[in-house]
Design a protein around this motif. Structure first.
Motif, PDB file in Angstrom:
ATOM      1  N   MET A  90       0.856  -1.099  -0.169  1.00  0.00           N
ATOM      2  CA  MET A  90      -0.016   0.110  -0.049  1.00  0.00           C
ATOM      3  C   MET A  90       1.031   1.342  -0.033  1.00  0.00           C
ATOM      4  N   SER A  91       0.440   2.296  -1.081  1.00  0.00           N
ATOM      5  CA  SER A  91       1.509   3.303  -0.945  1.00  0.00           C
ATOM      6  C   SER A  91       1.123   4.381  -0.008  1.00  0.00           C
ATOM      7  N   ASP A  92      -0.161   4.447   0.349  1.00  0.00           N
ATOM      8  CA  ASP A  92      -0.429   5.369   1.373  1.00  0.00           C
ATOM      9  C   ASP A  92      -0.761   4.941   2.511  1.00  0.00           C
ATOM     10  N   LEU A  93       0.125   4.918   3.278  1.00  0.00           N
ATOM     11  CA  LEU A  93       0.214   4.372   4.896  1.00  0.00           C
ATOM     12  C   LEU A  93      -0.591   5.368   5.524  1.00  0.00           C
ATOM     13  N   PRO A  94      -1.301   4.643   6.647  1.00  0.00           N
ATOM     14  CA  PRO A  94      -1.763   5.829   7.717  1.00  0.00           C
ATOM     15  C   PRO A  94      -0.466   6.225   8.476  1.00  0.00           C
ATOM     16  N   ALA A  95      -0.665   7.246   8.939  1.00  0.00           N
ATOM     17  CA  ALA A  95       0.755   7.782   9.679  1.00  0.00           C
ATOM     18  C   ALA A  95       1.249   6.954  10.735  1.00  0.00           C
ATOM     19  N   SER A  96       0.359   6.360  11.660  1.00  0.00           N
ATOM     20  CA  SER A  96       0.602   5.445  12.896  1.00  0.00           C
ATOM     21  C   SER A  96       1.332   4.087  12.256  1.00  0.00           C
ATOM     22  N   VAL A  97       0.846   3.580  11.021  1.00  0.00           N
ATOM     23  CA  VAL A  97       1.391   2.511  10.456  1.00  0.00           C
ATOM     24  C   VAL A  97       2.840   2.882   9.801  1.00  0.00           C
ATOM     25  N   ALA A  98       2.952   3.945   9.386  1.00  0.00           N
ATOM     26  CA  ALA A  98       4.261   4.286   8.611  1.00  0.00           C
ATOM     27  C   ALA A  98       5.306   4.431  10.012  1.00  0.00           C
ATOM     28  N   ALA A  99       4.752   4.932  10.858  1.00  0.00           N
ATOM     29  CA  ALA A  99       5.709   5.430  12.067  1.00  0.00           C
ATOM     30  C   ALA A  99       6.008   3.930  12.624  1.00  0.00           C
ATOM     31  N   PHE A 100       5.258   3.023  12.903  1.00  0.00           N
ATOM     32  CA  PHE A 100       5.544   1.693  13.321  1.00  0.00           C
ATOM     33  C   PHE A 100       6.530   1.104  12.372  1.00  0.00           C
ATOM     34  N   LEU A 101       6.367   1.078  11.093  1.00  0.00           N
ATOM     35  CA  LEU A 101       7.214   0.408  10.072  1.00  0.00           C
ATOM     36  C   LEU A 101       8.311   0.810  10.010  1.00  0.00           C
ATOM     37  N   ALA A 102       8.659   2.200  10.355  1.00  0.00           N
ATOM     38  CA  ALA A 102       9.755   2.865   9.989  1.00  0.00           C
ATOM     39  C   ALA A 102      10.964   2.017  11.247  1.00  0.00           C
ATOM     40  N   GLY A 103      10.611   1.580  12.179  1.00  0.00           N
ATOM     41  CA  GLY A 103      11.245   0.869  13.023  1.00  0.00           C
ATOM     42  C   GLY A 103      12.085  -0.129  12.712  1.00  0.00           C
ATOM     43  N   LYS A 104      13.218  -0.656  13.031  1.00  0.00           N
ATOM     44  CA  LYS A 104      14.034  -1.732  12.195  1.00  0.00           C
ATOM     45  C   LYS A 104      14.032  -2.924  13.217  1.00  0.00           C
ATOM     46  N   ARG A 105      13.669  -2.874  14.452  1.00  0.00           N
ATOM     47  CA  ARG A 105      14.049  -3.743  15.478  1.00  0.00           C
ATOM     48  C   ARG A 105      12.499  -4.116  16.189  1.00  0.00           C
ATOM     49  N   ILE A 106      11.866  -5.096  15.635  1.00  0.00           N
ATOM     50  CA  ILE A 106      10.543  -5.276  16.181  1.00  0.00           C
ATOM     51  C   ILE A 106      10.382  -6.707  16.875  1.00  0.00           C
ATOM     52  N   ALA A 107       9.717  -6.738  17.949  1.00  0.00           N
ATOM     53  CA  ALA A 107       9.382  -7.995  18.592  1.00  0.00           C
ATOM     54  C   ALA A 107       8.015  -8.432  18.364  1.00  0.00           C
ATOM     55  N   VAL A 108       7.628  -9.582  18.448  1.00  0.00           N
ATOM     56  CA  VAL A 108       6.565  -9.955  18.139  1.00  0.00           C
ATOM     57  C   VAL A 108       6.183 -11.227  19.545  1.00  0.00           C
ATOM     58  N   ALA A 109       5.122 -10.604  20.451  1.00  0.00           N
ATOM     59  CA  ALA A 109       4.880 -11.186  21.455  1.00  0.00           C
ATOM     60  C   ALA A 109       3.500 -11.887  21.089  1.00  0.00           C
ATOM     61  N   GLY A 110       3.809 -13.443  21.443  1.00  0.00           N
ATOM     62  CA  GLY A 110       2.764 -14.280  21.315  1.00  0.00           C
ATOM     63  C   GLY A 110       3.304 -15.423  20.140  1.00  0.00           C
TER      64      GLY A 110
END
Length: 156
Positions: free
Chosen positions: A1-21
């Motif tokens: 998706m080219s037009d990401l919501p701001a909250s999603v774009a900010a989250f995906l801008a991070g490079k170290r992501i943990a997935v709990a669960g």
């Protein structure tokens, strides 16, 4: 998706992501699919499950605090009753962004977890799935994303 919501774009801008669960039974839990999607997307991804030492062929951490270094964001893909505990771990670890996974039903969202995140000043995404936004997005996730956006269940 080219037009990401701001909250999603900010989250995906991070490079170290943990997935709990992330589960020891990969076919039974969405956390594993999310973990694999972030990993395939070039993120440094950490699996978190207090009952596993390895999942998806990699080290699994019992808690966020056991992960070395900073974490840019955490996807919470646990049962809702576990979400507040994960948020408290985020506060202790200094994590500033959390994505509560939810497609239908409660997902991983709980009122207690949302309040804990809000009180700590953590930016949250309250629903949807990162797989609806991480390219390449498959047709099923693209459709569900559009549908849930109509009902205000995922970021617009």
């Amino acid at each position: 998706m080219s037009d990401l919501p701001a909250s999603v774009a900010a989250f995906l801008a991070g490079k170290r992501i943990a997935v709990a669960g992330v589960s020891r039974e990969p076919k039974l839990h969405v956390g594993n699919a999310i973990f694999k999607k972030f990993t395939a997307g070039g993120y440094e991804t950490f699996a978190v499950n207090p009952n596993a030492t390895e999942v998806e062929g990699v080290k699994c951490y019992p808690a966020l605090g056991a992960i070395p270094g900073d974490i840019d964001g955490v996807v919470i893909a646990t049962r809702p009753e576990m979400a507040a505990s994960v948020v408290r771990q985020c506060v202790e670890k200094g994590v500033r962004r959390v994505w509560f996974h939810r497609a239908f039903g409660a997902g991983s969202v709980s009122p207690e977890a949302l309040e804990a995140a809000k009180s700590a000043g953590i930016e949250t995404i309250n629903g949807g799935c990162p797989m609806m936004f991480l390219e390449p997005v498959d047709g099923g996730h693209r459709f569900i994303c559009r549908l849930l956006q109509l009902f205000g269940k995922v970021p617009r």
